[in-house]
Each structure stands twice: as C-alpha cells, then as structure tokens.
Design a protein around this motif. Structure first.
Motif, PDB file in Angstrom:
ATOM      1  N   GLU A  37     -48.396  40.674 -13.401  1.00 38.99           N
ATOM      2  CA  GLU A  37     -47.119  41.530 -12.981  1.00 38.99           C
ATOM      3  C   GLU A  37     -46.474  40.769 -11.990  1.00 38.99           C
ATOM      4  O   GLU A  37     -46.998  40.510 -10.916  1.00 38.99           O
ATOM      5  CB  GLU A  37     -47.726  42.648 -12.548  1.00 38.99           C
ATOM      6  N   ALA A  39     -43.432  39.863  -9.198  1.00 43.57           N
ATOM      7  CA  ALA A  39     -42.607  40.963  -8.128  1.00 43.57           C
ATOM      8  C   ALA A  39     -41.204  40.978  -8.728  1.00 43.57           C
ATOM      9  O   ALA A  39     -40.574  42.078  -8.273  1.00 43.57           O
ATOM     10  CB  ALA A  39     -42.214  39.890  -6.981  1.00 43.57           C
ATOM     11  N   ASP A  40     -40.809  40.346  -9.633  1.00 42.47           N
ATOM     12  CA  ASP A  40     -39.370  40.837 -10.369  1.00 42.47           C
ATOM     13  C   ASP A  40     -39.306  42.221 -11.262  1.00 42.47           C
ATOM     14  O   ASP A  40     -38.636  42.196 -11.996  1.00 42.47           O
ATOM     15  CB  ASP A  40     -38.637  39.655 -10.890  1.00 42.47           C
ATOM     16  N   GLY A  41     -40.702  42.643 -11.560  1.00 40.25           N
ATOM     17  CA  GLY A  41     -40.995  43.707 -12.276  1.00 40.25           C
ATOM     18  C   GLY A  41     -41.339  43.128 -13.705  1.00 40.25           C
ATOM     19  O   GLY A  41     -41.607  44.001 -14.446  1.00 40.25           O
ATOM     20  N   THR A  42     -41.631  41.994 -13.987  1.00 47.35           N
ATOM     21  CA  THR A  42     -41.764  41.573 -15.212  1.00 47.35           C
ATOM     22  C   THR A  42     -43.297  41.353 -15.462  1.00 47.35           C
ATOM     23  O   THR A  42     -43.981  41.037 -14.498  1.00 47.35           O
ATOM     24  CB  THR A  42     -40.962  40.441 -16.021  1.00 47.35           C
ATOM     25  N   ALA A  43     -43.955  41.466 -16.612  1.00 43.12           N
ATOM     26  CA  ALA A  43     -45.242  41.109 -16.961  1.00 43.12           C
ATOM     27  C   ALA A  43     -45.299  40.212 -18.090  1.00 43.12           C
ATOM     28  O   ALA A  43     -44.726  39.988 -19.121  1.00 43.12           O
ATOM     29  CB  ALA A  43     -45.947  42.455 -17.290  1.00 43.12           C
ATOM     30  N   GLU A  57     -44.751  32.411  -5.952  1.00 47.94           N
ATOM     31  CA  GLU A  57     -44.249  33.519  -6.113  1.00 47.94           C
ATOM     32  C   GLU A  57     -43.324  33.493  -7.408  1.00 47.94           C
ATOM     33  O   GLU A  57     -42.241  33.240  -7.258  1.00 47.94           O
ATOM     34  CB  GLU A  57     -43.140  33.962  -4.818  1.00 47.94           C
ATOM     35  N   THR A  59     -41.359  33.785 -10.836  1.00 46.77           N
ATOM     36  CA  THR A  59     -40.276  34.945 -11.435  1.00 46.77           C
ATOM     37  C   THR A  59     -40.127  34.608 -13.094  1.00 46.77           C
ATOM     38  O   THR A  59     -40.822  33.572 -13.433  1.00 46.77           O
ATOM     39  CB  THR A  59     -38.851  34.699 -10.921  1.00 46.77           C
TER      40      THR A  59
END
Length: 79
Positions: A37, A39-43, A57, A59
């Motif tokens: 998961e 930090a941009d909310g995607t998994a 980090e 994306t």
C-alpha cells in the motif's frame, strides 16, 4: 496458494494465504509476492524482484515503469 501476476512486470506470482502457509513469510524467491500500500493511496501486488528496484517512497507511476528483465531481476524503464 493462489496464482496471480505482478502489477509491475507481469510475471506469474504465488499469493500466500490460507492455513497451509500461515507462517510463511516469503523468501524473496521466484513466484512470491507482497501487496504494498503506497503513500499515494494505491495498492499493488509486486514480486520480490520488483520490490527490490522501486524507490524508497514509490508511487503508482514507479510501478507503471517496472519491467521484467529475466526470471530473477526487474528494472525501471526510463522516465
């Protein structure tokens, strides 16, 4: 174990689950993966070779740039 494909490079991976492998944490070998998961909310379901090459980090764009080199390595395509 269920089979699926890596969201990054597309190689076939084994998804752990169920009582048979409750204490299996993955050895980083071929055919294993983890869902991350970001930090941009995607998994994303990623194989260990892809996890090794994404930035600290990541994306969704970094996942889109992943490609399979061979059975053991992955890399990021140029931006």
């Amino acid at each position: 174990m269920a089979r699926d494909s890596c969201d990054g490079c597309g190689r076939t991976v084994t998804v752990a689950g169920g009582i048979a492998n409750l204490w299996t944490f993955g050895d980083g070998g071929e055919g294993t993966a983890m869902t991350l998961e970001l930090a941009d909310g995607t998994a994303h379901l990623l194989c260990y070779p892809c996890i090794e090459v994404i930035p600290d980090e990541p994306t969704a764009e970094d996942v889109d740039r992943l490609e399979q080199v061979d059975e053991e390595t992955s890399r990021l395509r140029a931006a």
